[in-house]
Scaffold this motif. Structure first.
Motif, PDB file in Angstrom:
ATOM      1  N   ALA A 323       0.829  -1.207   0.000  1.00 18.85           N
ATOM      2  CA  ALA A 323       0.000   0.000   0.000  1.00 18.85           C
ATOM      3  C   ALA A 323       0.863   1.256   0.000  1.00 18.85           C
ATOM      4  CB  ALA A 323      -0.931  -0.008   1.209  1.00 18.85           C
ATOM      5  N   GLY A 324       1.941   1.220   0.784  1.00 20.00           N
ATOM      6  CA  GLY A 324       2.854   2.367   0.826  1.00 20.00           C
ATOM      7  C   GLY A 324       3.495   2.617  -0.527  1.00 20.00           C
ATOM      8  N   LEU A 325       3.967   1.556  -1.167  1.00 24.35           N
ATOM      9  CA  LEU A 325       4.571   1.704  -2.490  1.00 24.35           C
ATOM     10  C   LEU A 325       3.542   2.193  -3.516  1.00 24.35           C
ATOM     11  CD1 LEU A 325       6.812  -1.512  -2.682  1.00 24.35           C
ATOM     12  CD2 LEU A 325       7.526   0.826  -2.180  1.00 24.35           C
ATOM     13  N   GLY A 326       2.308   1.691  -3.387  1.00 23.28           N
ATOM     14  CA  GLY A 326       1.251   2.109  -4.312  1.00 23.28           C
ATOM     15  C   GLY A 326       0.914   3.579  -4.159  1.00 23.28           C
ATOM     16  N   ILE A 327       0.847   4.063  -2.921  1.00 21.08           N
ATOM     17  CA  ILE A 327       0.561   5.485  -2.673  1.00 21.08           C
ATOM     18  C   ILE A 327       1.653   6.357  -3.270  1.00 21.08           C
ATOM     19  CG2 ILE A 327       0.443   7.231  -0.840  1.00 21.08           C
ATOM     20  CD1 ILE A 327      -2.128   5.687  -1.138  1.00 21.08           C
ATOM     21  N   TYR A 328       2.901   5.922  -3.097  1.00 17.04           N
ATOM     22  CA  TYR A 328       4.000   6.727  -3.650  1.00 17.04           C
ATOM     23  C   TYR A 328       3.957   6.720  -5.172  1.00 17.04           C
ATOM     24  CZ  TYR A 328       8.656   8.375  -4.789  1.00 17.04           C
ATOM     25  OH  TYR A 328       9.703   9.090  -5.328  1.00 17.04           O
ATOM     26  N   ALA A 329       3.647   5.566  -5.756  1.00 12.78           N
ATOM     27  CA  ALA A 329       3.572   5.471  -7.211  1.00 12.78           C
ATOM     28  C   ALA A 329       2.469   6.378  -7.768  1.00 12.78           C
ATOM     29  CB  ALA A 329       3.329   4.027  -7.630  1.00 12.78           C
ATOM     30  N   LEU A 330       1.372   6.487  -7.034  1.00 17.68           N
ATOM     31  CA  LEU A 330       0.238   7.295  -7.511  1.00 17.68           C
ATOM     32  C   LEU A 330       0.414   8.785  -7.239  1.00 17.68           C
ATOM     33  CD1 LEU A 330      -2.755   5.014  -6.402  1.00 17.68           C
ATOM     34  CD2 LEU A 330      -1.968   5.433  -8.738  1.00 17.68           C
ATOM     35  N   THR A 331       1.037   9.129  -6.105  1.00 19.57           N
ATOM     36  CA  THR A 331       1.098  10.539  -5.703  1.00 19.57           C
ATOM     37  C   THR A 331       2.494  11.134  -5.752  1.00 19.57           C
ATOM     38  OG1 THR A 331       1.434  10.007  -3.352  1.00 19.57           O
ATOM     39  CG2 THR A 331      -0.839  10.116  -4.146  1.00 19.57           C
ATOM     40  N   GLY A 332       3.517  10.287  -5.685  1.00 23.16           N
ATOM     41  CA  GLY A 332       4.883  10.785  -5.629  1.00 23.16           C
ATOM     42  C   GLY A 332       5.197  11.468  -4.313  1.00 23.16           C
ATOM     43  N   ASP A 333       4.335  11.273  -3.305  1.00 18.29           N
ATOM     44  CA  ASP A 333       4.481  11.935  -2.009  1.00 18.29           C
ATOM     45  C   ASP A 333       5.133  10.980  -1.017  1.00 18.29           C
ATOM     46  OD1 ASP A 333       4.244  13.244   0.398  1.00 18.29           O
ATOM     47  OD2 ASP A 333       2.187  13.936   0.034  1.00 18.29           O
ATOM     48  N   LEU A 334       6.429  11.254  -0.697  1.00 20.63           N
ATOM     49  CA  LEU A 334       7.143  10.387   0.235  1.00 20.63           C
ATOM     50  C   LEU A 334       6.540  10.446   1.634  1.00 20.63           C
ATOM     51  CD1 LEU A 334      10.916  10.905  -0.698  1.00 20.63           C
ATOM     52  CD2 LEU A 334       9.578   8.813  -0.926  1.00 20.63           C
ATOM     53  N   ALA A 335       6.081  11.628   2.030  1.00 17.67           N
ATOM     54  CA  ALA A 335       5.508  11.784   3.373  1.00 17.67           C
ATOM     55  C   ALA A 335       4.264  10.915   3.534  1.00 17.67           C
ATOM     56  CB  ALA A 335       5.171  13.251   3.631  1.00 17.67           C
ATOM     57  N   ARG A 336       3.403  10.913   2.492  1.00 17.19           N
ATOM     58  CA  ARG A 336       2.185  10.123   2.569  1.00 17.19           C
ATOM     59  C   ARG A 336       2.517   8.627   2.579  1.00 17.19           C
ATOM     60  NH1 ARG A 336      -2.831  11.432  -1.428  1.00 17.19           N
ATOM     61  NH2 ARG A 336      -2.220  13.536  -0.760  1.00 17.19           N
ATOM     62  N   ALA A 337       3.508   8.222   1.775  1.00 19.27           N
ATOM     63  CA  ALA A 337       3.927   6.819   1.745  1.00 19.27           C
ATOM     64  C   ALA A 337       4.499   6.388   3.102  1.00 19.27           C
ATOM     65  CB  ALA A 337       4.961   6.594   0.648  1.00 19.27           C
ATOM     66  N   ALA A 338       5.297   7.276   3.708  1.00 18.77           N
ATOM     67  CA  ALA A 338       5.863   6.971   5.020  1.00 18.77           C
ATOM     68  C   ALA A 338       4.763   6.826   6.068  1.00 18.77           C
ATOM     69  CB  ALA A 338       6.850   8.058   5.440  1.00 18.77           C
ATOM     70  N   SER A 339       3.729   7.654   5.975  1.00 22.84           N
ATOM     71  CA  SER A 339       2.606   7.568   6.925  1.00 22.84           C
ATOM     72  C   SER A 339       1.921   6.212   6.835  1.00 22.84           C
ATOM     73  CB  SER A 339       1.583   8.680   6.635  1.00 22.84           C
ATOM     74  OG  SER A 339       2.167   9.950   6.809  1.00 22.84           O
ATOM     75  N   VAL A 340       1.738   5.730   5.606  1.00 23.65           N
ATOM     76  CA  VAL A 340       1.103   4.428   5.405  1.00 23.65           C
ATOM     77  C   VAL A 340       1.961   3.311   6.003  1.00 23.65           C
ATOM     78  CG1 VAL A 340       0.413   2.725   3.675  1.00 23.65           C
ATOM     79  CG2 VAL A 340      -0.195   5.133   3.383  1.00 23.65           C
ATOM     80  N   LEU A 341       3.270   3.427   5.820  1.00 24.60           N
ATOM     81  CA  LEU A 341       4.170   2.362   6.269  1.00 24.60           C
ATOM     82  C   LEU A 341       4.288   2.273   7.789  1.00 24.60           C
ATOM     83  CD1 LEU A 341       7.042   2.705   3.640  1.00 24.60           C
ATOM     84  CD2 LEU A 341       5.283   0.949   3.751  1.00 24.60           C
ATOM     85  N   THR A 342       3.872   3.315   8.514  1.00 27.94           N
ATOM     86  CA  THR A 342       3.920   3.235   9.981  1.00 27.94           C
ATOM     87  C   THR A 342       2.822   2.337  10.534  1.00 27.94           C
ATOM     88  OG1 THR A 342       2.490   5.175  10.243  1.00 27.94           O
ATOM     89  CG2 THR A 342       4.884   5.550  10.208  1.00 27.94           C
ATOM     90  N   VAL A 343       1.825   2.022   9.697  1.00 28.12           N
ATOM     91  CA  VAL A 343       0.688   1.224  10.160  1.00 28.12           C
ATOM     92  C   VAL A 343       1.026  -0.266  10.051  1.00 28.12           C
ATOM     93  CG1 VAL A 343      -1.745   0.690   9.851  1.00 28.12           C
ATOM     94  CG2 VAL A 343      -0.915   3.021   9.431  1.00 28.12           C
TER      95      VAL A 343
END
Length: 706
Positions: A323-343
């Protein structure tokens, strides 16, 4: 077994007080050493009060009673750690203490006030170990929680968000500490149950067999162990041969044949034959071998629930990572991807099961029932049918002799003396009743030799050179072909009065009958009604007694659905098998060696507190006192544990899924996501401990486990 170092004489005393000793050894750094097992091994020694192992400092501190004997036992135990203390693929604990938590929290709080170069240097220094651990885990174990944590730190550092990186690190450290404390506290509670109990043993001295206290045993004494009895010492067989079950020590389930010259292990159980063993080690020296199957099943084995929870948690980690990798691929937002990976789902799901299970087991033990591992707890919750052996289970097991009927030419006193002499060594309610009656009448018991217990039938022994048989009518008349017709009318009268009969023969001739009565436990009816109210569908009674005696008892217990009489051990086991084949989840409660086949066959074997050693070894559940209502309470605790685990699972999935969704939408920061995840994990663990420790004294146990 791999990587097992030679531990002999590796521990060095580094500090010592009159009642405290601290030792060090590099063996404590061995990756496959099970610290829980080693700690419990030392704690199980008589005289030891507490044990603390500091893995990183490779030291162990022991508080004890200060006696030289216990001090020597501690050192001997540590210098001779057995192979079973080492586990293949053992996963180490986090080993996080409050100093680590405090240091990381202080570093995170100070980060915004430091110059940028210092922020960067400090943050990378704190983050690199977690990143390296994540990479190591990825290549050795796949995508696990360590990979998520390392990736979050790496992304935050690469973005230059040093405060978030350090704050997440501090939160993870705090979460690990609280998780470790919760699990360790539940483990420590269980370890308080491992102290060996003082027991009586039989020794041979000057040609006679004497019963003495275990603590009075001396090196060189000859200990006599019969069928169903626990071998209490480490020694050498000097006479006799037999089949011995050593599974509680070695884990090997197949009994072995021992004969003169063979060594014995304390904690093993004699299944067949009678052994005379010279005591080579006594007292605290046998403590290591006396760590029985309960330790292994309680602290090591995982129930099906725990295995399934762990498997589910492991499957969800790659989902979070993807999910984290998918969010980054879709948005290019490292902060949002990092937030997902904390879960991370795995912490709450994996840890809530052992915390709840071990706390439930401890709570059950305080209520008076010992559960041998998490699977016993799961199985007890699933039970819908309970089968009770009559004598000593539904009844008090305190039989009282009511009638002594000798044959012509014999006196009552003579008949009782012969029967009591043969029965003296037999750990069964019937035998105890006869022996107690003889003692109350002040009758001197004759010297007996060649005692042989015929399971579920009776006893064969030699009294003054004459072969004596004591047991059921079936045993004496049908198996041993002794004519009992003379007593048929009297026996019928006694049975119609609800009495149990013991036939006594000598030199193949009947010499009399002894009748006794066993009263129903006062709480038996209440307990059976409570089981029915708790959802138990069927209750049956099994007994070796005559039909009229069995029916007289069943008439007093309306909740009973069926009663079976005149049963042999294999008959009891067959009835349990038939119930299981019919789709029932069966618990069997008994106390004698003759109950062992049924105890093993049942989904849950339950042994009464006065049960024979073999029955206690075979059972998954052992009652610690005679009150049957404690078993009802244990069943309630098992049901509560099952409900708690279900609630923990769905709470973890729900909270973490919501956090994952908000993080993926960019609604919460990396720090907020990490905080939500860690706080929810600690909250779920607290709920698991609180809920499962509330059986007897909710507030007291909740405080202990928190």
């Amino acid at each position: 077994m791999i990587g097992i170092p030679n531990t002999r004489k590796r521990f060095k005393i580094v500090h010592e007080l009159p009642k405290r000793i601290r030792l060090k050894s590099l063996v404590l750094l061995a990756p496959d050493l099970d610290h829980n097992y080693l700690q419990a091994s030392v704690e199980s020694l008589n005289g030891v009060k507490s044990v603390r192992i500091n893995g990183p400092a490779f030291s162990i501190a022991v508080e004890y009673d200060g006696t030289p004997e216990v001090r020597s036992a501690i050192i001997e135990t540590l210098d001779d750690i057995p192979q079973e203390a080492f586990l293949k693929d053992n996963e180490r604990e986090h080993n996080v203490d409050l100093i680590d938590v405090g240091a990381r929290t202080a570093a995170a709080a100070a980060t915004p006030f430091l110059p940028l170069p210092v922020q960067a240097a400090t943050s990378w220094m704190l983050g690199i170990p977690g990143i390296v651990k994540g990479l190591e885990t990825l290549f050795t174990r796949g995508v696990k929680i360590e990979v998520l944590d390392g990736t979050v730190k790496a992304l935050s550092l690469l973005r230059g968000d040093y405060f978030t990186s350090n704050s997440v690190g501090a939160l993870l450290c705090l979460g690990e500490y609280l998780e470790d404390q919760s699990e360790q506290k539940s483990t420590d509670l269980l370890k308080t149950l491992l102290k060996p109990q003082v027991e009586k043993i039989w020794i041979e001295k000057d040609g006679r067999e004497l019963e003495i206290d275990f603590n009075d045993l001396q090196v060189g004494d000859i200990v006599v162990c019969g069928p169903g009895e626990l071998i209490p010492i480490e020694g050498t067989i000097v006479e006799g041969d037999g089949s011995v079950n050593q599974s509680s020590i070695t884990g090997e389930s197949v009994p072995i044949h021992l004969q003169p010259g063979d060594a014995t292990l304390s904690g093993a159980v004699v299944e067949e034959g009678t052994l005379k063993i010279r005591a080579d080690k006594v007292g605290a020296e046998t403590g290591m071998a006396r760590i029985n199957r309960y330790l292994e099943s309680s602290l090591r084995s995982q129930s099906k629930n725990q295995i399934q929870s762990a498997e589910l948690a492991d499957k969800l980690v790659p989902l979070t990572f993807g999910a984290g990798l998918g969010i980054y691929a879709l948005t290019g937002d490292l902060a949002r991807a990092a937030s997902v990976l904390t879960v991370d789902y795995s912490c709450a799901i994996k840890l809530s099961t052992p915390v709840a299970t071990r706390t439930s087991m401890y709570t059950a033990s305080k209520a008076g029932v010992l559960l041998k591992g998490g699977q016993a707890l799961d199985n007890l919750a699933a039970v819908d049918t309970i089968v009770f052996d009559k004598t000593g289970t539904l009844t008090k097991g305190e039989l009282k002799v009511t009638d002594i009927v000798p044959m012509p030419l014999y006196e009552e006193e003579e008949l009782l003396s012969i029967a009591a002499g043969a029965e003296e060594h037999y750990a069964h309610p019937v035998a105890r009743a006869v022996v107690n009656e003889a003692k109350e009448q002040g009758i001197q018991l004759p010297e007996v030799s060649g005692v042989d217990f015929i399971v579920a039938h009776g006893v064969s022994a030699y009294v003054d050179g004459k072969r004596v048989l004591v047991g059921s009518q079936h045993f004496v008349e049908e198996d041993e072909h002794v004519d009992c017709s003379y007593m048929e009318k009297k026996a019928t009268q006694l049975r119609n009065q609800g009495k149990n009969l013991l036939f006594v023969a000598m030199d193949e001739e009947l010499i009399g009958v002894i009748a006794m009565r066993d009263e129903l436990r006062p709480e038996a009816l209440e307990a059976l009604e409570a089981f029915k109210d708790a959802g138990i569908k069927r209750i049956e009674i099994l007994t070796g007694d005559h039909r009229s005696t069995a029916l007289a008892l069943a008439a007093q217990l309306p909740p009973v659905d069926a009663v079976h009489w005149e049963l042999k051990p294999e008959d009891k086991a067959n009835i349990v098998k038939e119930l299981k084949e019919g789709g029932a989840k069966v618990a069997f409660a008994g106390d004698g060696v003759n109950d062992t086949p049924a105890l093993v066959c049942a989904d849950v074997g339950i042994c009464m507190p006065s049960g024979a050693d073999l029955a206690r070894e075979s059972a998954q559940v052992v009652m610690l006192n005679e009150d049957m209502l404690t078993l009802v309470e244990a069943h309630r605790i098992a049901l509560t544990n099952r409900e708690t685990l279900s609630n923990c699972l769905w709470s973890a999935v729900g909270i973490n899924s919501a956090t994952l969704l908000l993080a993926g939408m960019g609604k919460i920061s990396t720090l907020a996501a990490a905080m939500t995840h860690n706080l929810s994990t600690v909250g779920i663990l607290g709920y698991a401990a609180m809920k499962t420790s509330s059986a007897n004294k909710p507030q007291e146990y909740a405080k202990e486990i928190q």
